[in-house]
Design a protein around this motif. Sequence first.
Motif, PDB file in Angstrom:
ATOM      1  N   ASN A 187      31.972  29.219 100.775  1.00 39.48           N
ATOM      2  CA  ASN A 187      30.630  28.961 101.306  1.00 39.48           C
ATOM      3  C   ASN A 187      29.704  30.160 101.273  1.00 39.48           C
ATOM      4  N   ASP A 188      30.204  31.310 100.893  1.00 44.46           N
ATOM      5  CA  ASP A 188      29.362  32.512 100.882  1.00 44.46           C
ATOM      6  C   ASP A 188      28.758  32.766  99.500  1.00 44.46           C
ATOM      7  N   TYR A 189      28.531  31.692  98.755  1.00 46.66           N
ATOM      8  CA  TYR A 189      28.017  31.839  97.393  1.00 46.66           C
ATOM      9  C   TYR A 189      26.660  32.522  97.289  1.00 46.66           C
ATOM     10  N   PRO A 190      25.747  32.439  98.288  1.00 44.38           N
ATOM     11  CA  PRO A 190      24.487  33.170  98.115  1.00 44.38           C
ATOM     12  C   PRO A 190      24.699  34.687  97.968  1.00 44.38           C
ATOM     13  N   SER A 191      25.567  35.248  98.774  1.00 45.81           N
ATOM     14  CA  SER A 191      25.864  36.681  98.647  1.00 45.81           C
ATOM     15  C   SER A 191      26.552  36.976  97.324  1.00 45.81           C
ATOM     16  N   HIS A 192      27.509  36.147  96.968  1.00 48.89           N
ATOM     17  CA  HIS A 192      28.266  36.383  95.736  1.00 48.89           C
ATOM     18  C   HIS A 192      27.383  36.255  94.499  1.00 48.89           C
ATOM     19  N   LEU A 193      26.443  35.323  94.524  1.00 43.27           N
ATOM     20  CA  LEU A 193      25.513  35.202  93.394  1.00 43.27           C
ATOM     21  C   LEU A 193      24.633  36.438  93.266  1.00 43.27           C
ATOM     22  N   LEU A 194      24.213  36.972  94.390  1.00 41.08           N
ATOM     23  CA  LEU A 194      23.418  38.192  94.366  1.00 41.08           C
ATOM     24  C   LEU A 194      24.233  39.349  93.791  1.00 41.08           C
ATOM     25  N   TRP A 195      25.473  39.506  94.260  1.00 44.70           N
ATOM     26  CA  TRP A 195      26.330  40.573  93.728  1.00 44.70           C
ATOM     27  C   TRP A 195      26.534  40.382  92.228  1.00 44.70           C
ATOM     28  N   LEU A 196      26.823  39.128  91.821  1.00 47.87           N
ATOM     29  CA  LEU A 196      27.056  38.854  90.400  1.00 47.87           C
ATOM     30  C   LEU A 196      25.825  39.165  89.563  1.00 47.87           C
ATOM     31  N   ALA A 197      24.643  38.825  90.068  1.00 45.85           N
ATOM     32  CA  ALA A 197      23.412  39.105  89.317  1.00 45.85           C
ATOM     33  C   ALA A 197      23.259  40.601  89.085  1.00 45.85           C
ATOM     34  N   ILE A 198      23.492  41.391  90.116  1.00 48.42           N
ATOM     35  CA  ILE A 198      23.382  42.849  89.981  1.00 48.42           C
ATOM     36  C   ILE A 198      24.451  43.366  89.033  1.00 48.42           C
ATOM     37  N   LEU A 199      25.679  42.899  89.204  1.00 45.21           N
ATOM     38  CA  LEU A 199      26.783  43.381  88.358  1.00 45.21           C
ATOM     39  C   LEU A 199      26.612  42.978  86.895  1.00 45.21           C
ATOM     40  N   VAL A 200      26.116  41.768  86.647  1.00 43.41           N
ATOM     41  CA  VAL A 200      25.876  41.339  85.256  1.00 43.41           C
ATOM     42  C   VAL A 200      24.740  42.153  84.651  1.00 43.41           C
ATOM     43  N   PHE A 201      23.725  42.467  85.436  1.00 35.56           N
ATOM     44  CA  PHE A 201      22.654  43.347  84.951  1.00 35.56           C
ATOM     45  C   PHE A 201      23.237  44.695  84.541  1.00 35.56           C
ATOM     46  N   ILE A 202      24.075  45.275  85.396  1.00 41.03           N
ATOM     47  CA  ILE A 202      24.694  46.570  85.091  1.00 41.03           C
ATOM     48  C   ILE A 202      25.598  46.458  83.869  1.00 41.03           C
ATOM     49  N   LEU A 203      26.375  45.381  83.796  1.00 38.01           N
ATOM     50  CA  LEU A 203      27.281  45.174  82.663  1.00 38.01           C
ATOM     51  C   LEU A 203      26.511  45.059  81.351  1.00 38.01           C
ATOM     52  N   THR A 204      25.414  44.311  81.359  1.00 37.13           N
ATOM     53  CA  THR A 204      24.696  44.052  80.108  1.00 37.13           C
ATOM     54  C   THR A 204      23.691  45.136  79.739  1.00 37.13           C
ATOM     55  N   ARG A 205      23.115  45.795  80.731  1.00 37.64           N
ATOM     56  CA  ARG A 205      22.103  46.815  80.453  1.00 37.64           C
ATOM     57  C   ARG A 205      22.645  48.234  80.538  1.00 37.64           C
ATOM     58  N   GLY A 206      23.831  48.389  81.123  1.00 39.65           N
ATOM     59  CA  GLY A 206      24.425  49.717  81.248  1.00 39.65           C
ATOM     60  C   GLY A 206      23.836  50.478  82.423  1.00 39.65           C
ATOM     61  N   PRO A 207      24.316  51.696  82.627  1.00 36.04           N
ATOM     62  CA  PRO A 207      23.901  52.474  83.791  1.00 36.04           C
ATOM     63  C   PRO A 207      22.553  53.153  83.637  1.00 36.04           C
ATOM     64  N   GLY A 208      22.062  53.246  82.422  1.00 33.75           N
ATOM     65  CA  GLY A 208      20.785  53.919  82.202  1.00 33.75           C
ATOM     66  C   GLY A 208      20.955  55.403  81.915  1.00 33.75           C
ATOM     67  N   PRO A 209      19.839  56.085  81.707  1.00 39.32           N
ATOM     68  CA  PRO A 209      19.902  57.497  81.307  1.00 39.32           C
ATOM     69  C   PRO A 209      20.304  58.445  82.430  1.00 39.32           C
ATOM     70  N   TYR A 210      20.188  58.004  83.679  1.00 37.38           N
ATOM     71  CA  TYR A 210      20.571  58.858  84.810  1.00 37.38           C
ATOM     72  C   TYR A 210      22.009  58.569  85.198  1.00 37.38           C
ATOM     73  N   SER A 211      22.925  58.869  84.278  1.00 38.33           N
ATOM     74  CA  SER A 211      24.332  58.545  84.499  1.00 38.33           C
ATOM     75  C   SER A 211      25.214  59.506  83.719  1.00 38.33           C
ATOM     76  N   LEU A 212      26.459  59.568  84.157  1.00 41.21           N
ATOM     77  CA  LEU A 212      27.425  60.382  83.412  1.00 41.21           C
ATOM     78  C   LEU A 212      27.750  59.753  82.067  1.00 41.21           C
ATOM     79  N   ASP A 213      27.734  58.436  81.998  1.00 39.36           N
ATOM     80  CA  ASP A 213      27.950  57.762  80.710  1.00 39.36           C
ATOM     81  C   ASP A 213      26.916  58.226  79.688  1.00 39.36           C
ATOM     82  N   ALA A 214      25.665  58.336  80.107  1.00 44.17           N
ATOM     83  CA  ALA A 214      24.609  58.765  79.192  1.00 44.17           C
ATOM     84  C   ALA A 214      24.873  60.187  78.689  1.00 44.17           C
ATOM     85  N   LEU A 215      25.353  61.031  79.583  1.00 35.85           N
ATOM     86  CA  LEU A 215      25.660  62.412  79.183  1.00 35.85           C
ATOM     87  C   LEU A 215      26.873  62.486  78.260  1.00 35.85           C
TER      88      LEU A 215
END
Length: 139
Positions: free
Chosen positions: A106-134
């Motif tokens: 029943n806590d799907y609203p929170s889980h959908l929000l987490w998933l949206a953020i995590l999928v954004f990070i997964l698909t777009r990456g961490p960005g230039p301000y990250s150790l991955d970028a370095l």
Amino acid sequence: MTAFLDTWRARLDTFPQPALQLLMRFSIFWVFWRSGSLKADNIEQAIGLFRDEYKLPILPPEIAAWLGTAVELAAPCLILAGLFTRLAALSLIGLTLTIQFLVYWNDYPSHLLWLAILVFILTRGPGPYSLDALLFKAR
């Protein structure tokens, strides 16, 4: 009115994606870090939660509590630092789906929000301000 909306849309379109990526990483860090910290502060209570409330069908409660706590502490730190970010996001996606389908339906609203953020990070990456970028800039 249309000119006004076009002006505001143009201004919003200029918001820098690296700032958004950093904000996403920071916000998802806090969600999972807080949960993992609470479990780590009292691992016996966490084992009790896994035994009495979560009742995962595959893993014994002791293993599930330690594994869940480790993922909730390690993966958010990697995401915040921007180190192996996509792998860490993928692990938290798996954890979120496990929580959604095996623990708290029943806590799907929170889980959908987490998933949206995590999928954004997964698909777009961490960005230039990250150790991955370095580390992976040369590739």
